[in-house]
Design an enzyme around this catalytic site. Structure first.
Site, short mmCIF file in Angstrom:
data_model
loop_
_atom_site.label_atom_id
_atom_site.label_comp_id
_atom_site.label_asym_id
_atom_site.label_seq_id
_atom_site.Cartn_x
_atom_site.Cartn_y
_atom_site.Cartn_z
N HIS A 11 0.83 -1.21 0.00
CA HIS A 11 0.00 0.00 0.00
C HIS A 11 0.86 1.26 0.00
O HIS A 11 0.72 2.14 -0.85
CB HIS A 11 -0.91 -0.04 1.23
CG HIS A 11 -1.76 1.17 1.42
ND1 HIS A 11 -3.12 1.16 1.17
CD2 HIS A 11 -1.48 2.42 1.85
CE1 HIS A 11 -3.62 2.36 1.43
NE2 HIS A 11 -2.63 3.14 1.86
N GLU A 12 1.75 1.36 0.96
CA GLU A 12 2.56 2.57 1.09
C GLU A 12 3.54 2.73 -0.08
O GLU A 12 3.84 3.85 -0.49
CB GLU A 12 3.31 2.57 2.43
CG GLU A 12 2.41 2.53 3.66
CD GLU A 12 1.39 3.67 3.70
OE1 GLU A 12 1.57 4.69 2.99
OE2 GLU A 12 0.40 3.53 4.43
N HIS B 68 1.83 4.54 -2.84
CA HIS B 68 1.94 5.99 -2.66
C HIS B 68 3.31 6.48 -3.12
O HIS B 68 3.44 7.50 -3.80
CB HIS B 68 1.78 6.34 -1.18
CG HIS B 68 0.39 6.26 -0.65
ND1 HIS B 68 -0.67 6.82 -1.29
CD2 HIS B 68 -0.09 5.70 0.48
CE1 HIS B 68 -1.77 6.60 -0.58
NE2 HIS B 68 -1.45 5.92 0.49
#
Length: 628
Positions: free
Chosen positions: A418-419, A422
């Site tokens: 997820h990160e 980003h």
């Protein structure tokens, strides 16, 4: 889970979905968190890539102080032509870029160990000079707004302003919400004051709140830190889960009236800002400023309300699988429904899992992930005083940084993917776009991250080595959709409800907030769920309510992510390239338009409906596997 005020260009994305933790026995036995010095350097982010020393930071801070007064030379002259406007905006960019570096360095050092006062002080100084900058720049929007629309449209044809065309277009669109120079200056000066409710909340949540202590089954005392509390919620021991829940929620309930007043203060702050700028509501102010029609927000909530039966099915299935005789309680919602698989995944194996799962994004994406892993972009393990949860942050002039608190669970592998979504979004946007267009809107902030997760879950499920592993992965994916879409849209509906109540003149008391929350929980979770009195204070634990209508972006992000992941994996090279173009697009167009080009039309509720349909299909698939 947050935090400091931040400038619009500082890229901060905080993971807000339920963390599924394991290794309870390890934490129960040790009940200790390592210090930062006990962690190998390769697992700590290298903030020296921003500033080698604190002294270098101080030198740039002083440089910014000297630069700030120079903006005065443009005052009263923007009507003189595109050259003056371009020079002024470039000067602002230069100062903002410098401030972004100062800001992220101070606060990420603080997040590494929140007990170090030096970095708190440096962060506060960065906050203060941001307010000074806003006040100094207050004349710009009024002066640009005073220029006739047709003249501004002509100016936009100038090569000098090609990087600022969207900014000028937004000036034209928002003229009715612009203020005079003196009014803009007052609003800027009030910035620090208006952040008081959030600051009070942070002080309570992260500093003044007394962490509960409970006894484990061996009679040993456990302090409910964020990590330990989350681990216990995944424990198979229901009594331990209940005690942890009561300890954690009571730590907020003890001061629930203060917390209600604090949230009410935040709501009134945003209503004030909306009224000052002549918006009809705080919701309209928050969304229109990001080029999102408030009807989109409403359509997402309506989509959730029209698809609550699958969530009710999920709660009933959870009750059956866990053998619960009464009703499902809050503290029953995070323990895995099925036997755990792969619950002790070394970090090096997690890296390999992420790289393999994200292969459909192409060779270059994979190589860039390896750079992130090998160049200390990531702060990996929980340490004493470290900020909890996970996020990605950085500035235009730095590579992105990722903070996680890795604990060996499948959920934390998902958090890593997820990160890094980003991080790659920021990395590509910063490389491709000029500073003025690199920062993307809140609405698209969670798309890259959740697309990664969706790709990874589908890959892991498809390649499961046993029926048990496949069932466990499906259960984890179900929990991901529940946490990121259903839960976030329940949050969004709560936020909309309390703002509408406050705008109608109602005082937001603790009783009103509790009752509103309880009603929503009963509606969303159904008849097999018990809404305890204590669980009604859940709203008081959510720092995102101090982010002004942010939570719905998690739902829009995963909904778009599920659509886009399907496109990337099954749509061929053209679909993949359209998505990669989106990752590099930053804020070069409106968020709805960018997502539509990538393959997800978020102007309609269809992506949300598709995601909730997938949730229903996953439940059906899990039930079939159970019958085999």
């Amino acid at each position: 889970m947050f935090r400091k005020s931040f400038t619009s260009k500082a890229l901060v994305f905080i993971l807000l979905f339920t963390m599924l933790f394991s290794s309870f026995g390890v934490y129960a036995a040790e009940n200790s968190i390592p210090t930062r010095d006990e962690i190998d350097e390769q697992y700590k982010w290298r903030l020296e890539d921003i500033y080698e020393t604190d002294e270098a930071w101080q030198a740039d801070f002083e440089k910014l102080q000297k630069m700030l007064p120079t903006i005065e030379k443009y005052k009263g002259k923007l009507k003189s032509g595109p050259n003056y406007i371009a020079d002024c905006l470039k000067s602002i960019d230069e100062m903002q870029r410098l401030h972004d570096k100062l800001y992220v360095y101070a606060w990420m050092n603080s997040d590494s160990d929140t007990s170090i006062e030096k970095y708190l002080e440096m962060g506060d100084r960065a906050d203060s000079i941001a307010s000074e900058m806003q006040a100094a720049f207050a004349f710009i929007e009024p002066e640009l707004s005073a220029i006739p629309d047709n003249t501004l449209n002509e100016y936009m044809k100038s090569d000098d302003l090609k990087n600022y065309d969207l900014l000028l277009e937004n000036i034209i669109k928002s003229k009715e919400h612009s203020l005079s120079e003196s009014e803009e200056r007052i609003m800027a000066l009030a910035g620090n004051l208006l952040s008081t409710p959030e600051n009070i909340y942070k002080a309570y949540k992260y500093s003044d709140r007394e962490l509960a202590k409970i006894l484990d089954k061996n009679g040993e005392e456990l302090t409910l830190s964020s990590g330990i509390y989350s681990i216990i919620l995944e424990s198979s021991d229901r009594d331990m889960r209940r005690k942890a829940f009561e300890g954690e929620f009571n730590s907020y309930n003890k001061n629930i009236n203060t917390l209600a007043s604090t949230l009410y203060g935040e709501v009134k702050t945003n209503i004030f800002n909306a009224k000052a700028r002549k918006y009809d509501s705080a919701l309209e102010a928050a969304l229109l400023s990001s080029n999102i029609d408030p009807k989109v927000y409403d359509s997402f909530i309506e989509a959730a309300n029209s698809n609550l039966k699958p969530l009710h099915r999920y709660v009933s299935l959870r009750k059956k699988l866990l053998g619960i005789k009464d009703k499902v309680h809050y503290y029953d919602m995070y323990v895995p429904m099925l036997d755990k698989v792969g619950t002790d995944i070394p970090y090096e194996d997690a890296k390999k899992m992420v790289l393999e799962a994200l292969t459909p994004l192409g060779n270059q994406y994979n190589e860039d992930l390896k750079i992130a892993f090998n160049s200390r972009w990531i702060d990996v393990y929980e340490t004493q005083g470290k900020y909890t949860g996970g996020y990605c942050w950085g500035s235009y002039d730095t590579h992105p940084y990722v903070l996680i608190n890795y604990n060996g669970t499948l959920s934390e592998v998902s958090t890593l993917a997820h990160e890094l979504g980003h991080a790659m979004n920021s990395y590509y946007s910063n490389k491709k776009q000029p500073y003025s267009k690199a920062d993307y809107e809140t609405f698209t902030a969670e798309v890259a991250s959740t697309t990664n997760e969706a790709i990874m879950y589908d890959y892991l499920i498809a390649n499961a080595e046993s029926k048990e592993e496949k069932m466990y992965l499906i259960g984890s994916y179900l929990e991901q959709i529940r946490g990121s879409i259903y839960t976030q849209l329940m949050y969004a509906e709560f936020e909309k409800t309390i703002y509408e109540a406050a705008e109608a003149g109602k005082t937001l008391t603790a009783t009103y907030l509790n009752d509103t929350w309880g009603s929503l929980m009963q509606k969303y979770y159904g008849e097999d769920f018990e809404v305890d009195e204590l669980v009604k204070v859940w709203w008081s634990r959510i720092p995102h309510f101090y982010w002004n209508f942010y939570v719905y972006t998690y739902a829009s992000g995963l909904s778009a992510g599920i659509t886009l992941s399907d496109n990337v994996v099954n749509g061929g090279v053209e679909a993949r390239d359209a998505y990669l173009d989106f990752l590099a697009a930053g804020g070069s167009d409106g968020p709805i338009e960018l997502l539509k080009s990538a393959g997800a039309d978020m102007s309609s509720p269809k992506p949300v409906e598709k995601a909730l349909q997938k949730f229903d299909e996953l439940i059906t698939e899990l039930e079939k596997l159970m019958e085999e």
